[in-house]
Structure formats: structure tokens, C-alpha cells
Design a protein around this motif. Structure first.
Motif, PDB file in Angstrom:
ATOM      1  N   ILE A   1      44.317  35.493   7.835  1.00  0.00           N
ATOM      2  CA  ILE A   1      43.772  34.135   7.872  1.00  0.00           C
ATOM      3  C   ILE A   1      43.111  33.869   9.219  1.00  0.00           C
ATOM      4  O   ILE A   1      43.786  33.829  10.261  1.00  0.00           O
ATOM      5  CB  ILE A   1      44.898  33.105   7.611  1.00  0.00           C
ATOM      6  CG1 ILE A   1      45.555  33.395   6.257  1.00  0.00           C
ATOM      7  CG2 ILE A   1      44.339  31.675   7.651  1.00  0.00           C
ATOM      8  CD1 ILE A   1      46.810  32.585   5.978  1.00  0.00           C
TER       9      ILE A   1
ATOM     10  N   ALA B   1      43.670  30.069  11.318  1.00  0.00           N
ATOM     11  CA  ALA B   1      45.063  29.811  10.943  1.00  0.00           C
ATOM     12  C   ALA B   1      45.661  28.622  11.694  1.00  0.00           C
ATOM     13  O   ALA B   1      46.580  27.970  11.198  1.00  0.00           O
ATOM     14  CB  ALA B   1      45.912  31.059  11.205  1.00  0.00           C
TER      15      ALA B   1
ATOM     16  N   ARG C   1      46.976  26.164   8.913  1.00  0.00           N
ATOM     17  CA  ARG C   1      48.437  26.080   9.091  1.00  0.00           C
ATOM     18  C   ARG C   1      49.132  25.895   7.750  1.00  0.00           C
ATOM     19  O   ARG C   1      50.177  26.496   7.475  1.00  0.00           O
ATOM     20  CB  ARG C   1      48.803  24.924  10.034  1.00  0.00           C
ATOM     21  CG  ARG C   1      48.336  25.118  11.452  1.00  0.00           C
ATOM     22  CD  ARG C   1      49.013  24.136  12.423  1.00  0.00           C
ATOM     23  NE  ARG C   1      48.830  22.754  12.065  1.00  0.00           N
ATOM     24  CZ  ARG C   1      47.795  21.998  12.419  1.00  0.00           C
ATOM     25  NH1 ARG C   1      46.811  22.525  13.137  1.00  0.00           N
ATOM     26  NH2 ARG C   1      47.718  20.740  12.074  1.00  0.00           N
TER      27      ARG C   1
ATOM     28  N   VAL D   1      49.096  29.267   5.954  1.00  0.00           N
ATOM     29  CA  VAL D   1      50.087  30.219   6.490  1.00  0.00           C
ATOM     30  C   VAL D   1      51.474  29.870   5.933  1.00  0.00           C
ATOM     31  O   VAL D   1      52.219  30.738   5.458  1.00  0.00           O
ATOM     32  CB  VAL D   1      50.109  30.193   8.038  1.00  0.00           C
ATOM     33  CG1 VAL D   1      51.267  31.024   8.574  1.00  0.00           C
ATOM     34  CG2 VAL D   1      48.790  30.702   8.608  1.00  0.00           C
TER      35      VAL D   1
ATOM     36  N   CYS E   1      53.453  32.419   3.332  1.00  0.00           N
ATOM     37  CA  CYS E   1      54.762  32.953   3.746  1.00  0.00           C
ATOM     38  C   CYS E   1      55.841  32.525   2.748  1.00  0.00           C
ATOM     39  O   CYS E   1      56.681  33.328   2.338  1.00  0.00           O
ATOM     40  CB  CYS E   1      55.131  32.461   5.149  1.00  0.00           C
ATOM     41  SG  CYS E   1      54.147  33.202   6.461  1.00  0.00           S
TER      42      CYS E   1
ATOM     43  N   THR F   1      51.675  37.951   5.537  1.00  0.00           N
ATOM     44  CA  THR F   1      50.661  37.028   6.053  1.00  0.00           C
ATOM     45  C   THR F   1      50.371  37.297   7.522  1.00  0.00           C
ATOM     46  O   THR F   1      51.289  37.319   8.346  1.00  0.00           O
ATOM     47  CB  THR F   1      51.166  35.574   5.879  1.00  0.00           C
ATOM     48  OG1 THR F   1      51.478  35.375   4.503  1.00  0.00           O
ATOM     49  CG2 THR F   1      50.117  34.566   6.315  1.00  0.00           C
ATOM     50  N   HIS F   2      49.111  37.499   7.830  1.00  0.00           N
ATOM     51  CA  HIS F   2      48.677  37.733   9.214  1.00  0.00           C
ATOM     52  C   HIS F   2      47.834  36.541   9.651  1.00  0.00           C
ATOM     53  O   HIS F   2      46.812  36.238   9.028  1.00  0.00           O
ATOM     54  CB  HIS F   2      47.868  39.026   9.306  1.00  0.00           C
ATOM     55  CG  HIS F   2      48.670  40.229   8.947  1.00  0.00           C
ATOM     56  ND1 HIS F   2      49.278  41.026   9.889  1.00  0.00           N
ATOM     57  CD2 HIS F   2      49.008  40.747   7.737  1.00  0.00           C
ATOM     58  CE1 HIS F   2      49.945  41.989   9.281  1.00  0.00           C
ATOM     59  NE2 HIS F   2      49.795  41.855   7.978  1.00  0.00           N
ATOM     60  N   ALA F   3      48.275  35.891  10.696  1.00  0.00           N
ATOM     61  CA  ALA F   3      47.591  34.694  11.190  1.00  0.00           C
ATOM     62  C   ALA F   3      46.815  35.051  12.443  1.00  0.00           C
ATOM     63  O   ALA F   3      47.402  35.444  13.459  1.00  0.00           O
ATOM     64  CB  ALA F   3      48.619  33.605  11.494  1.00  0.00           C
TER      65      ALA F   3
ATOM     66  N   PHE G   1      54.525  30.025  13.238  1.00  0.00           N
ATOM     67  CA  PHE G   1      54.165  31.085  12.289  1.00  0.00           C
ATOM     68  C   PHE G   1      55.205  32.208  12.312  1.00  0.00           C
ATOM     69  O   PHE G   1      55.588  32.728  11.268  1.00  0.00           O
ATOM     70  CB  PHE G   1      52.783  31.666  12.631  1.00  0.00           C
ATOM     71  CG  PHE G   1      51.634  30.706  12.433  1.00  0.00           C
ATOM     72  CD1 PHE G   1      51.777  29.540  11.693  1.00  0.00           C
ATOM     73  CD2 PHE G   1      50.388  30.977  12.978  1.00  0.00           C
ATOM     74  CE1 PHE G   1      50.715  28.665  11.507  1.00  0.00           C
ATOM     75  CE2 PHE G   1      49.320  30.116  12.792  1.00  0.00           C
ATOM     76  CZ  PHE G   1      49.486  28.956  12.066  1.00  0.00           C
TER      77      PHE G   1
ATOM     78  N   ALA H   1      55.270  35.086   9.515  1.00  0.00           N
ATOM     79  CA  ALA H   1      53.893  35.584   9.605  1.00  0.00           C
ATOM     80  C   ALA H   1      53.754  36.483  10.831  1.00  0.00           C
ATOM     81  O   ALA H   1      54.460  36.309  11.822  1.00  0.00           O
ATOM     82  CB  ALA H   1      52.914  34.421   9.710  1.00  0.00           C
TER      83      ALA H   1
END
Ligand SMILES: NC(=O)c1ccc[n+]([C@@H]2O[C@H](COP(=O)([O-])OP(=O)(O)OC[C@H]3O[C@@H](n4cnc5c(N)ncnc54)[C@H](OP(=O)(O)O)[C@@H]3O)[C@@H](O)[C@H]2O)c1
Length: 264
Positions: free
Chosen positions: A11, A14, A20, A23, A27, A33-35, A51, A56
Motif C-alpha cells: 500500500i 498507507a 490507514r 492497512v 491486516c 500487508t506491507h505499508a 501498523f 503490517a
């Protein structure tokens, strides 16, 4: 691509209001999930801690083509979300290199390029036939159409066209969301003009809906970040969303049908 797969999501944007919420949702639903957080972000610490507590992974990578490309190549995401953008007020405050051209257009294109390159280099573009090519989900805006006026909308038209062309050339999939105002009392940044306009408009549109005229509300009423996040996750992960554009009414419908298990 199906919703039972658990491939990584990446994202960009993010730390924003929509980002936000996405995310949190991703999750909560168990997606890896990669922020992405730009190192200079004023929200790096607060959003980063939040996060991480959600599970995340933080990708603290500068907005430089090589760094973004390496990040995408390392993560091999199935879906990349482009949710970033500035405002005229922020662009002025942050100085040169932070306007619509640099942020909304330039950085989003950088992220699209990185995914397209990954798809080309790994042969994943051939996955289009089987629905397994990576997908770029672009958060555009209501009114982003050819001939649109104003720098804000023109930036979105430009990115939409770029994404379509890159998808065609590289084989990645795309999905485009065009919501109306994204706002709510849970937005951390004060935008009184936007908020007042949407509250007044929402009231009028709600009154029409109460009279049975629901079309204008579905199309023009504001959405909260968490509602939009539900729709974005759907268009990122549903097969049938491939290469589609979702106007506000379609986003609202998708959000409503999305699993009701998550609440802000
Ligand atoms: N807000 C609306 O009513 C609305 C309506 C329709 C469409 N949209 C579209 O949706 C997008 C996201 O909306 P939102 O309200 O969720 O956005 P937001 O809360 O303003 O968040 C913007 C995101 O863009 C990043 N960003 C801003 N300036 C940057 C810069 N100079 N360099 C790098 N990153 C920068 C922010 O990172 P930092 O946290 O690091 O600053 C943040 O992650 C908008 O940009 C727009 O394209 C918005």
C-alpha cells in the motif's frame, strides 16, 4: 486471483486517511500487508507503530525510482494500491517537488512502473490469462474524465491513462476507483471546507434518498475511509474487478456487500 489466496499487498499512501483504513482492514482480514511510509513522513512514527501493532510490515523506502523498484521486486506483491496525493495547501507548505505533478502523478507513476517491470521480468504478466497477474489499484476521483478541468482532476486523468497504457504494455491488471469526497469525523487532518461541503451535500442527498431518489446519494455522497477501504480491498482481490473502473455508487455497493466483520 481469488480471495482465498494470501499473496502480499503493498500500500502506497498507507499513512493517509484511506491508506490507514486499508492497512487496518487488510491486516484484520489476514492479508500479508506491507505499508509504504516515506522516510520524511510526519506520520512515520505514529502510523508506523500502529501498523506494526496490527501486524503490517513497514516499508520505509524513499520515493526514488530505484528504491521503489527494488522494494516491489523484493516483495512481489499480488496487489499494489496507489492511494497517495497531496493538496494545494500541503504542496505549498512542503515546498518545491511536492506538488500534484511530483506526488499525485510522478510518485504514482513510479509505483506503476515498478509493478510493470516486475511483471515483465518475472513473466508474471502471462498470468493475465489465468487471472494471476499482479494488479495495480489506483485511487482516482469522481469527475476524472477526459476534458476535466483543474489541476487536481487533470492529474488523475493523466495517471489513469498512464496506468491503462502500462497495463496494456506489461500485462499487469488495473482497477480504478473514483469516489466522491472521502471524509468523516475520524480524519486526523483538519479540512473544514471539505468537511462542511460534504456534511451539507450529504444531508441534501440523504433527504432525496428518503423520498426514494437514491441515485444522486449513491453517486455523490461522501464515503468514510473505512467504507472506501472495504471497496478497495474488494476491487483489489476480486477476479471480476480486473481492468474495471468503479464509480462512487459501485464502490458504495461493494463496500456494503463486503464482509461485515470489520468495523471502524
Ligand atoms: N480526500 C478526498 O475527498 C478525495 C476524494 C476523491 C479522491 N481522492 C484521492 O484519494 C487520495 C487519497 O486521499 P486521502 O484523503 O486518503 O489522502 P490523505 O489522507 O491526504 O493522504 C495522502 C497520502 O499521500 C502521501 N503524500 C502526501 N504528500 C506527499 C509528498 N509530498 N510526498 C510523498 N507522499 C505524500 C501522504 O503521506 P504522508 O503521510 O507521509 O504525508 C499520505 O500517505 C487523494 O490523494 C486523491 O487522489 C481523495
Amino acid at each position: 486471483m481469488t480471495r482465498t489466496e494470501r499473496s502480499p499487498l503493498l500500500i502506497f499512501g498507507a499513512t493517509g486517511y484511506t491508506g490507514r483504513a486499508l492497512v487496518e482492514l487488510a491486516c484484520a482480514r489476514g492479508w500479508p500487508t506491507h505499508a509504504h511510509i516515506r522516510p520524511a513522513s510526519s506520520r512515520a512514527q505514529s502510523a508506523g507503530a500502529r501498523f506494526e501493532s496490527l501486524g503490517a510490515a513497514l516499508e520505509s523506502v524513499p520515493w526514488e525510482a530505484d528504491a521503489i523498484r527494488d522494494c516491489v521486486a523484493r516483495l512481489r506483491p499480488q496487489v499494489v494500491f496507489g492511494l497517495l496525493g497531496t493538496t494545494q495547501k500541503r504542496a505549498q507548505a512542503e515546498g518545491p517537488g511536492n506538488d500534484y505533478a511530483a506526488v499525485d502523478v510522478g510518485m504514482t507513476q513510479m509505483a506503476i512502473d515498478a509493478l510493470a517491470q516486475l511483471a515483465t521480468e518475472t513473466g508474471r504478466a502471462t498470468g493475465r490469462a489465468t487471472g494471476s497477474a499482479p494488479r495495480f489499484v489506483y485511487l482516482s476521483s469522481l469527475g476524472a474524465r477526459e476534458g476535466a478541468r483543474g489541476a487536481y482532476l487533470r492529474a488523475r486523468v493523466q495517471v489513469e491513462a498512464y496506468l491503462r497504457a502500462k497495463a496494456e504494455a506489461s500485462g499487469i491488471e488495473f482497477a480504478i476507483a473514483r469516489p466522491s469526497f472521502i471524509t468523516g469525523p475520524d480524519r486526523d487532518e483538519s479540512r473544514p471546507g471539505e468537511r462542511i461541503t460534504s456534511v451539507i451535500a450529504d444531508a441534501g442527498l440523504g433527504a432525496l434518498a428518503a423520498l426514494g431518489i437514491r441515485g444522486p446519494r449513491d453517486r455523490y455522497a461522501s464515503m468514510r475511509g473505512h467504507e472506501l477501504a472495504r471497496a478497495l480491498l474488494e476491487i483489489g482481490t476480486r477476479n471480476e474487478a480486473r481492468d474495471q473502473v468503479f464509480e462512487a455508487d459501485a464502490l458504495r455497493a461493494l463496500a456494503a456487500t463486503s464482509e461485515a466483520s470489520f468495523e471502524a
